[in-house]
Motif scaffolding. Structure first.
Motif, PDB file in Angstrom:
ATOM      1  N   LYS A 224       0.948  -1.230  -0.030  1.00 35.09           N
ATOM      2  CA  LYS A 224      -0.131   0.043  -0.157  1.00 35.09           C
ATOM      3  C   LYS A 224       0.975   1.218   0.067  1.00 35.09           C
ATOM      4  O   LYS A 224       1.840   1.428   0.730  1.00 35.09           O
ATOM      5  N   LEU A 225       0.639   2.308  -1.001  1.00 33.88           N
ATOM      6  CA  LEU A 225       1.059   3.571  -0.970  1.00 33.88           C
ATOM      7  C   LEU A 225       0.067   4.331  -0.455  1.00 33.88           C
ATOM      8  O   LEU A 225      -0.945   4.446  -0.869  1.00 33.88           O
ATOM      9  N   TYR A 226       0.367   5.405   0.544  1.00 32.00           N
ATOM     10  CA  TYR A 226      -0.389   6.380   0.974  1.00 32.00           C
ATOM     11  C   TYR A 226      -0.108   8.009   0.101  1.00 32.00           C
ATOM     12  O   TYR A 226       1.151   8.422   0.143  1.00 32.00           O
ATOM     13  N   ALA A 227      -1.036   8.782  -0.127  1.00 29.89           N
ATOM     14  CA  ALA A 227      -0.905   9.975  -0.784  1.00 29.89           C
ATOM     15  C   ALA A 227      -2.046  10.832  -0.410  1.00 29.89           C
ATOM     16  O   ALA A 227      -3.160  10.381  -0.319  1.00 29.89           O
ATOM     17  N   ALA A 228      -1.810  12.171  -0.188  1.00 32.36           N
ATOM     18  CA  ALA A 228      -2.789  13.133   0.180  1.00 32.36           C
ATOM     19  C   ALA A 228      -3.215  13.744  -1.102  1.00 32.36           C
ATOM     20  O   ALA A 228      -2.549  13.794  -2.230  1.00 32.36           O
ATOM     21  N   ILE A 392       4.716   5.438  11.021  1.00 29.46           N
ATOM     22  CA  ILE A 392       3.928   6.185  10.342  1.00 29.46           C
ATOM     23  C   ILE A 392       3.642   5.994   8.892  1.00 29.46           C
ATOM     24  O   ILE A 392       4.714   5.344   8.098  1.00 29.46           O
ATOM     25  N   LEU A 393       2.409   6.312   8.168  1.00 30.75           N
ATOM     26  CA  LEU A 393       2.178   5.459   6.986  1.00 30.75           C
ATOM     27  C   LEU A 393       2.038   6.732   6.052  1.00 30.75           C
ATOM     28  O   LEU A 393       2.563   6.949   5.001  1.00 30.75           O
ATOM     29  N   GLY A 394       1.652   8.004   6.780  1.00 27.52           N
ATOM     30  CA  GLY A 394       1.563   9.221   5.870  1.00 27.52           C
ATOM     31  C   GLY A 394       0.674  10.512   6.640  1.00 27.52           C
ATOM     32  O   GLY A 394       0.529  10.087   7.775  1.00 27.52           O
ATOM     33  N   ASN A 395       0.538  11.368   5.940  1.00 32.36           N
ATOM     34  CA  ASN A 395      -0.296  12.603   6.697  1.00 32.36           C
ATOM     35  C   ASN A 395      -0.965  13.300   5.646  1.00 32.36           C
ATOM     36  O   ASN A 395      -0.482  13.258   4.422  1.00 32.36           O
ATOM     37  N   VAL A 396      -1.996  14.068   6.013  1.00 34.88           N
ATOM     38  CA  VAL A 396      -2.731  15.037   5.056  1.00 34.88           C
ATOM     39  C   VAL A 396      -2.997  16.491   5.953  1.00 34.88           C
ATOM     40  O   VAL A 396      -2.949  16.340   7.107  1.00 34.88           O
TER      41      VAL A 396
END
Length: 475
Positions: A224-228, A392-396
């Motif tokens: 899984k890739l995470y993006a805002a 941490i996986l990501g942030n928005v």
């Protein structure tokens, strides 16, 4: 070999005045083996030492005179692979060292130490362990085998495999005695393979490194890739170093097709990497501006040696949902298209100082955050950080505008400032009107002064009119 070992020990045991002991020694092929042998510590007589190998004759020998002899098979191009260090003789230690051990060195050895009439003999069984690979770098999806050979093999011995210091559990097709592991080459097989052999309280081990060639990043399907929303994201597809896949292809898979996914349309912001500085093994791509509709599964593929290699990955899109603001508060919620791997949420406020640097202030945990819009401290940028099991996986992020825009309320200080501005403007307007009237009068008088005769007539007529009016009043 076990029969030779038995006869070798039996003959030695029947010799008069001989003390006999047996020792098991395990060693990895290519390393150094030390075969232990110690003489009688109480004897002061210079001993005679003879090292022999079953059915191979003398390995090394030292007479009482100090002369040494080496077996012809233990010398190659003038380099001897066996030695018995003299520095240890004073401690009655006559152990034999064998350098760069080979598989054929395995077998029974005898160390005979003769102190006059006292003969001490040691029997040593050298077992050479070797881990062999069908290929040290098999191609992803091909057949791979890892075997453990022990020369001579000890009957009744236990064998265990470890991969990267963890016990390996074969998924399929291993031999019943576990000497050979047969698997399809995947990233699961990459690492250091170690064969651990146990026998009669002794343990030996040997290792070999295996590296599977193919797509190394992402290393597994379904990553899984995470993006805002609004940000850029890289879609990795990196092959092993030195590999140049042909016909690289990127596809976005339609939802609902798990076993045989069907390709769909790539997003508008999709951009395949084409940098000249990028290695030929790197076929990564990117999305320059992520939208909510870009979430889903992507697949990259390439052909190597006629075999197509593929890797599937999933893009998870994150955004912040804002509830309709009230006069005093607004609620922000961190929303992900797939939150199955998320274990925790954290809200932080990004605070900027006069120098332009930013600091982070943690506020609270949880998927939602309620903000007091009446507070000036609520202005600025807020971020939702989401975490998984390994960090941490990501942030928005989300930007809070001015308080009046959020609540529709004007502060008392703002009203006073507005009244002052209006009053000042009215005063300036009155002054401008006065100045305009003065200017008009000045211009009119200026035009009259340009005709002196006319000015005299005007004054004469005025004086006569005033005199007539006075005379009439007297009558």
């Amino acid at each position: 070999m076990p029969l030779e070992y038995f006869l070798f020990g039996l003959i030695t045991f029947l010799l008069t005045g001989v003390e006999c002991e047996e020792t098991e020694v395990f060693v990895e092929a290519g390393s150094q083996a030390v075969l232990p042998c110690k003489g009688s510590p109480s004897s002061s007589v210079i001993p005679e030492i003879i090292w022999t190998k079953a059915n191979k004759g003398t390995v090394w020998r030292k007479d009482r005179s100090g002369l040494q002899y080496w077996g012809s098979s233990w010398t190659s191009n003038g380099v001897r692979r066996v030695q018995c260090p003299h520095s240890r003789f004073e401690r009655k230690d006559f152990s034999l060292q064998i350098n760069n051990v080979r598989t054929e060195d395995g077998g029974g050895y005898s160390c005979r130490v003769m102190h006059g009439d006292l003969i001490t003999e040691r029997l040593i069984m050298l077992r050479v362990i070797k881990v062999s690979l069908s290929s040290p770098m098999p191609l992803w999806g091909s057949d791979a085998s890892i075997s453990c050979d022990v020369t001579p093999w000890p009957r009744g011995a236990s064998l265990q495999w470890t991969l990267n210091d963890r016990t390996f559990d074969p998924q399929s097709g291993s031999d019943t005695d576990q000497r050979v592991v047969r698997e399809k080459a995947t990233v699961r097989l990459t690492g250091i393979w170690t064969c651990v052999v146990g026998f009669r309280g002794r343990e030996g081990r040997a290792s070999a490194a295996l590296n599977v060639k193919g797509i190394i990043h992402p290393s597994t399907d379904g990553t899984k890739l995470y993006a805002a929303v609004g940000s850029a994201v890289s879609l990795p597809c990196v092959f092993s170093s030195g590999l140049t896949p042909s016909d690289p292809v990127w596809e976005k898979l339609k939802p609902g097709f798990i076993f045989k996914p069907s390709p769909g349309r790539l997003p508008a912001s999709f951009s395949p990497s084409s940098s000249s500085s990028q290695p030929l093994s790197d076929k990564s791509a990117s999305l320059t501006e992520v939208e909510v509709g870009d979430e889903g599964r992507y697949r990259c593929s390439g052909t190597l040696d006629g075999q197509q290699l593929t890797r599937n990955m999933q893009l998870v899109v994150a955004k912040i949902i804002s509830s309709p603001p009230t006069k005093t508060s607004v609620t922000l919620t961190c929303d992900l298209t797939d939150s199955s791997e998320v274990t925790d949420y954290e809200w932080v406020q990004l605070i900027s100082d006069l120098n332009g640097s930013q600091s982070v202030q943690s506020v609270q945990k949880g998927i939602s955050l309620s903000i007091n819009t009446m507070s000036e401290e609520s202005q600025g940028e807020w971020a939702c950080l989401f975490y998984g099991k390994h960090g941490i996986l990501g942030n928005v992020t989300y930007h809070i505008h001015t308080m009046s825009a959020l609540s529709g309320h004007t502060s008392p200080g703002s009203s006073q400032n507005t009244a002052a501005v209006v009053g000042l403007g009215f005063l300036l307007l009155v002054l401008l009107l006065i100045l305009a009237q003065v200017y008009k009068n000045h211009q009119r008088r200026k035009r009259i002064f340009q005709f002196p005769a006319l000015e005299t007539i005007v004054h004469t007529n005025s004086n006569e009119r005033e005199e007539r009016e006075r005379n009439q009043e007297k009558k």
